[in-house]
Motif scaffolding. Structure first.
Motif, PDB file in Angstrom:
ATOM      1  N   GLY B  29       3.797  11.083   9.970  1.00  0.00           N
ATOM      2  CA  GLY B  29       4.412   9.372   9.968  1.00  0.00           C
ATOM      3  C   GLY B  29       4.293   8.272  11.532  1.00  0.00           C
ATOM      4  O   GLY B  29       4.037   9.011  12.742  1.00  0.00           O
TER       5      GLY B  29
ATOM      6  N   ALA C  95      -0.938  15.001   4.171  1.00  0.00           N
ATOM      7  CA  ALA C  95       0.340  14.673   4.520  1.00  0.00           C
ATOM      8  C   ALA C  95       1.341  13.497   3.543  1.00  0.00           C
ATOM      9  O   ALA C  95       1.775  13.628   2.922  1.00  0.00           O
ATOM     10  N   LEU C  96       0.343  13.141   2.902  1.00  0.00           N
ATOM     11  CA  LEU C  96       0.592  11.961   1.916  1.00  0.00           C
ATOM     12  C   LEU C  96       0.544  12.669   0.915  1.00  0.00           C
ATOM     13  O   LEU C  96       1.448  11.636   0.164  1.00  0.00           O
ATOM     14  N   ARG C 100       4.677  11.820  -0.255  1.00  0.00           N
ATOM     15  CA  ARG C 100       4.997  11.020  -1.112  1.00  0.00           C
ATOM     16  C   ARG C 100       5.468  11.476  -2.102  1.00  0.00           C
ATOM     17  O   ARG C 100       6.268  10.753  -2.918  1.00  0.00           O
ATOM     18  N   VAL C 196      -0.096   7.590   7.317  1.00  0.00           N
ATOM     19  CA  VAL C 196       1.304   7.276   6.773  1.00  0.00           C
ATOM     20  C   VAL C 196       2.192   6.709   8.128  1.00  0.00           C
ATOM     21  O   VAL C 196       2.365   6.816   8.692  1.00  0.00           O
ATOM     22  N   ASP C 201       6.023   5.951   3.295  1.00  0.00           N
ATOM     23  CA  ASP C 201       6.373   7.165   2.514  1.00  0.00           C
ATOM     24  C   ASP C 201       7.280   7.564   2.982  1.00  0.00           C
ATOM     25  O   ASP C 201       6.972   8.416   1.753  1.00  0.00           O
TER      26      ASP C 201
END
Lengths: 268, 162, 263
Positions: B29, C95-96, C100, C196, C201
């Motif tokens: 992130g 990653a998303l 999610r 992200v 997220d």
């Protein structure tokens, strides 16, 4: 204080309109071993559950030490159950705990004793049932008779005033049966407790109990000491005590006439 | 209280879980870039914000220096009022201009700040006066076609004049 | 004809009533669990034991599946993205989708199959062998001693497992993208980090898995507690745990996603 620790007064109970008990009256005097006998399905085990407050009666009441069981709050009920110990039909040991931990369970739950005292109590109880050496075994490693004895040690772990036995002899060999009989009597006398034994084993039971209730069709059909009942000439008692196949308790489940059913579809 | 192997395993489990959450936050992130200490808020009004969204980056010279905090429609001036949170470390002149750009041809939209020459600095709650709206693709295309059409027309007339 | 229709209608009605009854009973069990919350703090050891059997024992299946899911995402993503010349975005895609959706949802489905069935079968058998009755007769509430610790253990374990799933999945995607297909490692991470968002997220993903943890554990516990005390009853209850948990997770995922995107 009444002489009777448990009193069952005009009790009726049933599931979905079908009554299992129709006005039962029983008293269990302090210090005695009392048996409730009857055929399979006569609601004997249900009686124990009514005494323990796991079921509520439709009519009438059960009093334990003067308190009406089904009128208790949850806390009150748990207080009452602290006075009781119950041996389930197949022991109902906690399969994820060892023998030692099973017996220690009620002690740990209800007291804050240090570990050394818990250990002394557990050893005392296990020694009383002769299984001190089996303390590290798991319940699955025990034979049926041993499991029953461990469960008995657990039931009396907190020195209850009432000990209830649900079919303590079911599925035991004659030696284990004799062992359990002796244990029930000796534990009862040693603890000064009252024992309620639900069973259908006439000969074993008559050797050590003080008083017997016969239940059939939802009512108490006979009661008395073992001697009185052995010599009784009531047809039901006679059939039960002597194990006759047919009598007042019919061999056949109610059914239409046999000849007509066999010949159904044929012209007779 | 004696320790058991179960305690050890549960400890490992919880530590792994914490590590995973930290890993997600820091490595996957953008916690490191979005949560940079204290911020101050300024506003800017745009005629058209195009596809700008809350949390969109605010950049200057290509460096992310803040985020879009909120977008509301101002029904008095018929403009979009955008609140921007800027990092306290970066100070901008009062004459700063804000434009809405698109990252790449079809990428997300962001606000670009270009500082001015006024000595006075932007304070929290100030309004950025010079703004340039987002480029709306449809407008651009129609303008292009119109110009093209007028070009051909003018060349036609010039041809006719010859 | 008419009779058949009537029969179908009445069985449908019975199933609806049964379903509503079960929802109500489940809610009552949940309220008991909350009622016994203070008991749990007195004995954290019980929860630790249950975290071991629900969480730690699920680690292997979670990590292995996450790695494979991540690798598959990496391969498929690369295949599609390179057509548009943007294979560096593979990190974003992996990653998303993991953080999610796939992380919380697949973890919840695996959890229902691995830990949920174990909980249902264990409690169903404890009931069938009268262990719960015995506990009640010892004046110990089975809800406080057996049900509640498993509930809290499940609620704690699920987000942890989901976070691990996402993290390991991203590593799986990295493993395919960087050493195998040759995407630049710096681009992989930086593109990912640019897209992200921690709150939108990652935190939302963890919240999802928390909700799934409550729902899956609750279903497993209720099915076990409600199971008829027979071999057949317990086996049916175990099946119902998997079916109901999966349906609940997928349905709730839609609702939660709609709420989170809307917000």
């Amino acid at each position: 204080m009444s002489d009777n620790i448990v009193e069952i007064d005009n009790l009726s109970f049933g599931y979905k309109g079908r009554l299992l008990h129709k006005g039962i009256n029983m008293v269990f005097p302090r210090g005695k071993v009392v048996a409730i006998m009857g055929g399979s399905g006569s609601g004997k085990t249900t009686l124990l559950r009514l005494i323990g407050g796991q079921l509520n009666p439709n009519v009438g009441e059960v009093r334990v030490d003067g308190d009406v069981v089904h009128k208790q709050s949850l806390d009150g009920l748990y207080q009452l159950r602290r006075k009781m110990g119950m041996l389930f039909q197949f022991g109902a040991l906690f399969t994820d705990l060892s023998v030692y931990e099973n017996v220690a369970f009620p002690i740990r739950e209800h007291t804050d004793l240090p570990e050394s005292m818990v250990r002394d109590f557990v050893m005392l109880k296990l020694n009383a049932v002769g299984l001190r050496g089996a303390r590290n075994l798991m319940p699955t490693e025990l034979s049926g008779g041993m499991a029953r004895r461990v469960a008995l040690a657990r039931a009396v772990a907190l020195d209850p005033q009432i000990i209830m036995y649900d079919e303590p002899f079911a599925g035991l060999d004659p030696i284990s049966m004799g062992v359990v009989c002796n244990l029930i009597r000796s534990l009862n006398d040693a603890l000064g407790a009252t024992s309620i034994v639900v069973t259908h084993d006439v000969h074993e039971t008559f050797t050590f109990v003080d008083y017997v209730y016969f239940v059939s069709g939802g009512v108490v059909v006979a009661e008395g000491t073992p001697e009185e009942l052995t010599n009784s000439d009531k047809p039901f008692v006679h059939q039960f005590v002597h194990g006759e196949a047919d009598g007042p308790v019919p061999f056949h489940y109610p059914a239409p006439d046999y000849k007509r059913e066999v010949l159904r579809g044929h012209d007779v | 209280m004696e320790r058991t192997t179960i305690d050890l395993w549960v400890g490992v489990f919880l530590a792994l879980g914490l590590a995973a959450i930290f890993g997600l936050a820091l490595k996957v992130g953008n916690l490191t870039s979005s949560n940079v200490g204290e911020t101050y808020t300024v506003t800017a009004a745009f005629e058209n914000i195009g596809g700008l969204k809350p949390h969109a980056p605010v950049k200057s010279a290509g460096v992310v220096i803040g985020r879009v905090d909120g977008i509301v429609f101002d029904s008095k001036d018929y403009e979009a009022k955008v609140t921007i949170k800027l990092d306290k470390r970066y100070q901008f002149s009062k004459e700063t201009s804000a434009s809405i750009f698109t990252a790449g041809l079809l990428g997300e939209q962001y606000i670009g700040l270009e500082t001015g020459y006024d000595e006075e600095k932007l304070q929290s709650g100030d309004k950025i006066k010079h703004t340039q709206s987002a480029v709306v693709l449809e407008k651009m295309i129609s303008q292009f076609l119109y110009n093209k059409a007028s070009d051909t027309k003018s060349s036609d007339t010039s041809k006719a004049a010859e | 004809m008419f009779k058949g229709l009537q029969g179908a209608l009445s069985s449908l009605g019975h199933r609806v009533i049964e379903g509503i009854w079960r929802i109500g009973a489940g809610a009552r069990l949940f309220s008991y669990i909350c009622f016994y919350l203070p008991e749990i703090f007195k004995r954290p050891r019980l929860i630790v034991r249950e975290i071991f059997s629900t969480g730690v024992l699920s680690l292997l299946i979670i990590i292995v599946s996450a790695f494979f899911v991540g690798m598959v995402l990496g391969l498929q993503g690369y295949n599609t993205l390179q057509k548009y010349g943007s294979s560096e975005s593979i990190g974003v895609l992996v990653a998303l989708s993991l953080v999610r959706e796939l992380g919380p949802v697949v973890t919840a489905l695996l959890f229902a199959g691995r830990a949920g069935t174990a909980i249902t079968a264990e409690i169903g058998l404890m009931k069938a062998t009268e262990q719960l009755s015995a506990m009640e007769m010892m004046a110990v509430s089975p809800v406080a001693r057996v049900i509640a610790p498993r509930f809290w253990a499940g609620v704690i374990s699920m987000p942890i497992l989901a976070a691990l799933f996402s993290m390991v999945g991203v590593l799986g995607g990295y493993f395919v993208a960087v050493p195998i297909v040759g995407v630049d490692s710096g681009a992989f991470w930086s593109q990912m980090q640019a897209s992200v968002d921690f709150r939108d997220d990652i935190v939302n993903g963890v919240m999802k898995s928390l909700v799934f943890g409550v729902v899956c554990t609750m279903i497993a516990l209720f099915e076990g507690y409600d199971a008829p005390p027979t071999a057949e009853g317990v086996s049916r209850a175990t099946t119902r745990t998997v079916v109901n948990s999966s349906l609940a997770v997928l349905g709730l995922d839609f609702i939660l996603t709609a709420l989170m995107i809307g917000a």
